[in-house]
Design a protein around this motif. Structure first.
Motif, PDB file in Angstrom:
ATOM      1  N   VAL A  30       0.869  -1.179   0.000  1.00  0.00           N
ATOM      2  CA  VAL A  30       0.000   0.000   0.000  1.00  0.00           C
ATOM      3  C   VAL A  30       0.904   1.225   0.000  1.00  0.00           C
ATOM      4  O   VAL A  30       1.668   1.446   0.941  1.00  0.00           O
ATOM      5  CB  VAL A  30      -0.938   0.006   1.224  1.00  0.00           C
ATOM      6  CG1 VAL A  30      -1.836   1.225   1.201  1.00  0.00           C
ATOM      7  CG2 VAL A  30      -1.748  -1.277   1.279  1.00  0.00           C
ATOM      8  N   VAL A  31       0.829   2.021  -1.069  1.00  0.00           N
ATOM      9  CA  VAL A  31       1.685   3.195  -1.233  1.00  0.00           C
ATOM     10  C   VAL A  31       0.915   4.428  -0.784  1.00  0.00           C
ATOM     11  O   VAL A  31      -0.187   4.693  -1.269  1.00  0.00           O
ATOM     12  CB  VAL A  31       2.139   3.344  -2.704  1.00  0.00           C
ATOM     13  CG1 VAL A  31       3.076   4.527  -2.864  1.00  0.00           C
ATOM     14  CG2 VAL A  31       2.792   2.070  -3.193  1.00  0.00           C
ATOM     15  N   ARG A  32       1.508   5.181   0.144  1.00  0.00           N
ATOM     16  CA  ARG A  32       0.885   6.410   0.655  1.00  0.00           C
ATOM     17  C   ARG A  32       1.819   7.594   0.415  1.00  0.00           C
ATOM     18  O   ARG A  32       3.032   7.471   0.527  1.00  0.00           O
ATOM     19  CB  ARG A  32       0.581   6.287   2.142  1.00  0.00           C
ATOM     20  CG  ARG A  32      -0.426   5.199   2.452  1.00  0.00           C
ATOM     21  CD  ARG A  32      -0.765   5.170   3.935  1.00  0.00           C
ATOM     22  NE  ARG A  32      -1.570   4.020   4.257  1.00  0.00           N
ATOM     23  CZ  ARG A  32      -2.889   3.972   4.180  1.00  0.00           C
ATOM     24  NH1 ARG A  32      -3.549   5.025   3.785  1.00  0.00           N
ATOM     25  NH2 ARG A  32      -3.540   2.886   4.512  1.00  0.00           N
ATOM     26  N   GLY A  33       1.213   8.734   0.116  1.00  0.00           N
ATOM     27  CA  GLY A  33       1.966   9.953  -0.120  1.00  0.00           C
ATOM     28  C   GLY A  33       2.254  10.704   1.163  1.00  0.00           C
ATOM     29  O   GLY A  33       2.006  10.216   2.268  1.00  0.00           O
ATOM     30  N   ALA A  34       2.753  11.935   1.030  1.00  0.00           N
ATOM     31  CA  ALA A  34       3.164  12.744   2.174  1.00  0.00           C
ATOM     32  C   ALA A  34       2.010  13.056   3.132  1.00  0.00           C
ATOM     33  O   ALA A  34       2.217  13.198   4.324  1.00  0.00           O
ATOM     34  CB  ALA A  34       3.806  14.030   1.682  1.00  0.00           C
ATOM     35  N   ASN A  35       0.764  13.164   2.622  1.00  0.00           N
ATOM     36  CA  ASN A  35      -0.383  13.456   3.503  1.00  0.00           C
ATOM     37  C   ASN A  35      -1.068  12.203   4.013  1.00  0.00           C
ATOM     38  O   ASN A  35      -2.102  12.289   4.619  1.00  0.00           O
ATOM     39  CB  ASN A  35      -1.466  14.287   2.835  1.00  0.00           C
ATOM     40  CG  ASN A  35      -0.993  15.172   1.754  1.00  0.00           C
ATOM     41  OD1 ASN A  35       0.172  15.234   1.489  1.00  0.00           O
ATOM     42  ND2 ASN A  35      -1.900  15.861   1.134  1.00  0.00           N
ATOM     43  N   GLY A  36      -0.547  11.024   3.691  1.00  0.00           N
ATOM     44  CA  GLY A  36      -1.158   9.782   4.140  1.00  0.00           C
ATOM     45  C   GLY A  36      -2.185   9.218   3.174  1.00  0.00           C
ATOM     46  O   GLY A  36      -2.740   8.153   3.424  1.00  0.00           O
ATOM     47  N   GLN A  37      -2.472   9.932   2.079  1.00  0.00           N
ATOM     48  CA  GLN A  37      -3.431   9.418   1.100  1.00  0.00           C
ATOM     49  C   GLN A  37      -2.764   8.368   0.229  1.00  0.00           C
ATOM     50  O   GLN A  37      -1.564   8.388   0.023  1.00  0.00           O
ATOM     51  CB  GLN A  37      -4.009  10.552   0.238  1.00  0.00           C
ATOM     52  CG  GLN A  37      -3.143  11.006  -0.921  1.00  0.00           C
ATOM     53  CD  GLN A  37      -1.943  11.867  -0.548  1.00  0.00           C
ATOM     54  OE1 GLN A  37      -1.659  12.090   0.615  1.00  0.00           O
ATOM     55  NE2 GLN A  37      -1.221  12.334  -1.553  1.00  0.00           N
ATOM     56  N   ASP A  71      -6.342   2.328  -6.147  1.00  0.00           N
ATOM     57  CA  ASP A  71      -6.462   2.316  -4.684  1.00  0.00           C
ATOM     58  C   ASP A  71      -5.114   2.478  -4.003  1.00  0.00           C
ATOM     59  O   ASP A  71      -5.025   2.370  -2.775  1.00  0.00           O
ATOM     60  CB  ASP A  71      -7.100   0.997  -4.214  1.00  0.00           C
ATOM     61  CG  ASP A  71      -8.576   0.926  -4.540  1.00  0.00           C
ATOM     62  OD1 ASP A  71      -9.215   1.990  -4.647  1.00  0.00           O
ATOM     63  OD2 ASP A  71      -9.086  -0.199  -4.705  1.00  0.00           O
ATOM     64  N   GLY A  72      -4.043   2.665  -4.768  1.00  0.00           N
ATOM     65  CA  GLY A  72      -2.715   2.843  -4.195  1.00  0.00           C
ATOM     66  C   GLY A  72      -2.060   1.541  -3.766  1.00  0.00           C
ATOM     67  O   GLY A  72      -1.173   1.547  -2.918  1.00  0.00           O
ATOM     68  N   VAL A  73      -2.489   0.399  -4.345  1.00  0.00           N
ATOM     69  CA  VAL A  73      -1.951  -0.900  -3.954  1.00  0.00           C
ATOM     70  C   VAL A  73      -1.250  -1.559  -5.139  1.00  0.00           C
ATOM     71  O   VAL A  73      -1.842  -1.703  -6.201  1.00  0.00           O
ATOM     72  CB  VAL A  73      -3.073  -1.834  -3.430  1.00  0.00           C
ATOM     73  CG1 VAL A  73      -2.497  -3.176  -3.001  1.00  0.00           C
ATOM     74  CG2 VAL A  73      -3.828  -1.184  -2.281  1.00  0.00           C
ATOM     75  N   ALA A  74       0.009  -1.935  -4.939  1.00  0.00           N
ATOM     76  CA  ALA A  74       0.758  -2.725  -5.927  1.00  0.00           C
ATOM     77  C   ALA A  74       0.763  -4.160  -5.415  1.00  0.00           C
ATOM     78  O   ALA A  74       0.943  -4.394  -4.221  1.00  0.00           O
ATOM     79  CB  ALA A  74       2.175  -2.195  -6.072  1.00  0.00           C
ATOM     80  N   ARG A  75       0.543  -5.123  -6.321  1.00  0.00           N
ATOM     81  CA  ARG A  75       0.427  -6.526  -5.900  1.00  0.00           C
ATOM     82  C   ARG A  75       1.377  -7.424  -6.673  1.00  0.00           C
ATOM     83  O   ARG A  75       1.604  -7.224  -7.855  1.00  0.00           O
ATOM     84  CB  ARG A  75      -0.998  -7.035  -6.110  1.00  0.00           C
ATOM     85  CG  ARG A  75      -1.981  -6.471  -5.145  1.00  0.00           C
ATOM     86  CD  ARG A  75      -3.376  -7.055  -5.358  1.00  0.00           C
ATOM     87  NE  ARG A  75      -4.296  -6.537  -4.368  1.00  0.00           N
ATOM     88  CZ  ARG A  75      -4.954  -5.394  -4.491  1.00  0.00           C
ATOM     89  NH1 ARG A  75      -4.817  -4.666  -5.569  1.00  0.00           N
ATOM     90  NH2 ARG A  75      -5.765  -4.988  -3.536  1.00  0.00           N
ATOM     91  N   ALA A  76       1.878  -8.435  -5.965  1.00  0.00           N
ATOM     92  CA  ALA A  76       2.673  -9.504  -6.571  1.00  0.00           C
ATOM     93  C   ALA A  76       2.238 -10.809  -5.916  1.00  0.00           C
ATOM     94  O   ALA A  76       1.545 -10.803  -4.900  1.00  0.00           O
ATOM     95  CB  ALA A  76       4.163  -9.269  -6.349  1.00  0.00           C
TER      96      ALA A  76
END
Length: 172
Positions: free
Chosen positions: A43-50, A107-112
């Motif tokens: 789950v990748v989040r940016g500087a504001n947590g989004q 959704d900000g999710v990378a999957r493997a």
């Protein structure tokens, strides 16, 4: 204080140091049979947590006894295989594992997908770490995030006295 302007300067962004990655594996326990697999989410989040979409995340398999899971100290190894989620199961005795890169979705999710190794002769339980980092920026400054998967031995040894009797009774 002799400063003319004690206020901090305005922020100039965006900062890639504000990016965080949360790793999880479902399920986090597998049997080393070559058929069991786990979905690895980053789950990748940016500087504001989004949650942030469109970020390239690279997954790799590492040792669990690495002193710091940063940069080259991670101790990469071949224990199982990584693929993109939609790929078929690797063949037994096939290619050794290589890192896998995928983009984070809307959704900000990378999957493997992690596939357990074909180790039916393995008699010991072990753990393996899957690391994730944002790719294509600067490997030296990237912090590897990790998730640990417990690998149960497919061939459990039978120890003397475990589940069988070790004596003989002779009637008179």
């Amino acid at each position: 204080c002799t400063l003319d302007n004690p206020n901090p300067p305005a922020l100039a962004g965006p900062s890639e140091l504000g990016t965080s990655i949360e790793m999880r594996a479902v399920p986090d326990q597998l049997v080393s049979d070559g058929f069991s697999s786990s979905i690895i989410d980053a789950v990748v989040r940016g500087a504001n947590g989004q949650r942030v979409s469109g970020r390239l995340v690279e997954f790799d398999i590492t040792t669990t006894n690495a002193p710091n899971v940063i940069g080259v100290n991670a101790g990469f190894l071949d224990l199982g295989n990584l693929t993109v989620v939609s790929s078929a199961r690797p063949a037994a005795g096939g290619i050794e594992s290589v890192p896998v890169s995928t983009m984070s979705d809307s959704d900000g999710v990378a999957r493997a997908r992690y596939w357990a190794p074909f180790r039916t002769d393995q008699e010991n339980d072990t753990t393996v770490d899957i690391t994730g980092r944002e790719a294509a920026t600067n490997f030296n400054n990237e912090t590897l995030r990790r998730v640990t998967i417990f690998l149960r031995a497919a061939n459990r040894p039978s120890f003397p006295g475990g589940s069988t009797c070790d004596f003989i009774i002779e009637p008179n």
